[in-house]
Scaffold this motif. Sequence first.
Motif, short mmCIF file in Angstrom:
data_model
loop_
_atom_site.label_atom_id
_atom_site.label_comp_id
_atom_site.label_asym_id
_atom_site.label_seq_id
_atom_site.Cartn_x
_atom_site.Cartn_y
_atom_site.Cartn_z
N ARG A 175 0.84 -1.21 0.00
CA ARG A 175 0.00 0.00 0.00
C ARG A 175 0.87 1.25 0.00
NH1 ARG A 175 -5.24 -0.15 3.99
NH2 ARG A 175 -6.42 -1.77 2.92
N GLY A 176 0.45 2.25 -0.76
CA GLY A 176 1.22 3.48 -0.87
C GLY A 176 1.46 4.16 0.47
N GLY A 177 0.44 4.11 1.33
CA GLY A 177 0.54 4.79 2.62
C GLY A 177 1.54 4.16 3.58
N THR A 178 1.99 2.95 3.30
CA THR A 178 2.95 2.28 4.19
C THR A 178 4.39 2.45 3.71
OG1 THR A 178 2.85 0.14 3.03
CG2 THR A 178 1.21 0.53 4.76
N LEU A 179 4.60 3.14 2.59
CA LEU A 179 5.94 3.38 2.08
C LEU A 179 6.63 4.47 2.89
CD1 LEU A 179 5.19 3.57 -1.77
CD2 LEU A 179 5.99 1.58 -0.50
N SER A 180 7.95 4.49 2.84
CA SER A 180 8.71 5.58 3.46
C SER A 180 8.46 6.86 2.67
CB SER A 180 10.20 5.26 3.45
OG SER A 180 10.70 5.31 2.13
N GLY A 181 8.87 8.00 3.24
CA GLY A 181 8.70 9.28 2.55
C GLY A 181 9.39 9.31 1.20
N GLY A 182 10.61 8.77 1.16
CA GLY A 182 11.36 8.74 -0.09
C GLY A 182 10.68 7.87 -1.14
N GLU A 183 10.18 6.71 -0.69
CA GLU A 183 9.48 5.81 -1.62
C GLU A 183 8.19 6.43 -2.12
OE1 GLU A 183 11.19 1.72 0.48
OE2 GLU A 183 9.22 2.50 1.02
N GLN A 184 7.49 7.17 -1.25
CA GLN A 184 6.27 7.85 -1.69
C GLN A 184 6.59 8.93 -2.73
OE1 GLN A 184 3.53 9.21 1.31
NE2 GLN A 184 3.79 7.38 2.57
N GLN A 185 7.73 9.62 -2.57
CA GLN A 185 8.11 10.63 -3.57
C GLN A 185 8.44 9.96 -4.90
OE1 GLN A 185 8.29 14.38 -3.31
NE2 GLN A 185 7.90 13.55 -5.34
N MET A 186 9.15 8.83 -4.84
CA MET A 186 9.44 8.07 -6.06
C MET A 186 8.13 7.67 -6.75
SD MET A 186 12.49 5.58 -4.69
CE MET A 186 13.95 6.26 -3.89
N LEU A 187 7.16 7.23 -5.95
CA LEU A 187 5.88 6.80 -6.50
C LEU A 187 5.13 7.98 -7.13
CD1 LEU A 187 3.70 4.70 -7.00
CD2 LEU A 187 2.93 4.99 -4.63
N ALA A 188 5.18 9.14 -6.47
CA ALA A 188 4.49 10.32 -7.00
C ALA A 188 5.07 10.72 -8.37
CB ALA A 188 4.61 11.49 -6.02
N ILE A 189 6.39 10.67 -8.49
CA ILE A 189 7.03 11.02 -9.76
C ILE A 189 6.72 9.96 -10.81
CG2 ILE A 189 9.26 11.35 -10.92
CD1 ILE A 189 10.29 12.55 -8.27
N ALA A 190 6.84 8.68 -10.42
CA ALA A 190 6.57 7.59 -11.36
C ALA A 190 5.13 7.62 -11.84
CB ALA A 190 6.90 6.25 -10.71
N ARG A 191 4.20 7.94 -10.94
CA ARG A 191 2.78 8.02 -11.33
C ARG A 191 2.58 9.14 -12.35
NH1 ARG A 191 -1.51 9.62 -6.86
NH2 ARG A 191 -0.58 11.64 -7.32
N ALA A 192 3.25 10.29 -12.14
CA ALA A 192 3.15 11.39 -13.10
C ALA A 192 3.70 10.97 -14.46
CB ALA A 192 3.92 12.61 -12.59
N LEU A 193 4.76 10.17 -14.45
CA LEU A 193 5.39 9.74 -15.71
C LEU A 193 4.55 8.71 -16.47
CD1 LEU A 193 9.07 9.42 -14.46
CD2 LEU A 193 8.18 11.13 -16.05
#
Length: 243
Positions: free
Chosen positions: A136-154
């Motif tokens: 789940r996205g909410g259980t990721l670390s802050g850095g992993e959530q930022q990676m996910l936010a960028i990857a989702r935009a891409l």
Amino acid sequence: MTTSNHLLEVRNVETHYGKIIALRGVDLTVDRGEIVSLIGANGAGKSTLMMTICGTPQASSGQVIYDGEDITRMPTHQIMRKSIAQSPEGRRIFPRMSVMENLIMGAEMAGNHDLEAGLQRAFDLFPRLKERRNQRGGTLSGGEQQMLAIARALMSNPRLLLLDEPSLGLAPLIVKQIFDAIRDLNQSDGLTVFLVEQNAYHALKLAHRAYVMVNGKITMSGSGKELLAREDVQAAYLEGGRH
């Protein structure tokens, strides 16, 4: 007739919140294949400019031109379907969805049907997300959530990527990984990037060109190297900032 190399132009833009002037006659350009950074202190108006480009709030006066088209008065959902993707401040991922579901949502919202290619690029760029794809996205670390936010935009396969404070609250090692990934995207895919960032050292090192914003106005511009070398920029934005 020659076509402009500007992918994004902000022309004399003013933006208001009620009677408060947040942006004061802002002019800047982002050329195709370029990384442009906007630095400034907290509250300078950087995120307001990013949101104005995306149509919420709309500019009170002036123009926002994308790929030769005036998008100043367009609603946000139309703007975001023009091969523009935003990774907003605060990593607004879907916390109850898995990493994979977040990425698929990014593709579906933009109508991108080449899902496999998008996922491959996301996992190549951020291998950690592949390891965490069922988490789940909410259980990721802050850095992993930022990676996910960028990857989702891409996942929308954009021509212009807007990044708002991607390093905020992250450990130095993770910040370096994020900025290295942005550089790789630009060099390998020719992706055009407009970056709003408080971490001036990393933002200026990364940028082909950069602008400085103070109280809603652009006060300086130049290459990333030129601004990094300026004593007034170092004094205002780089003291203790080399992380």
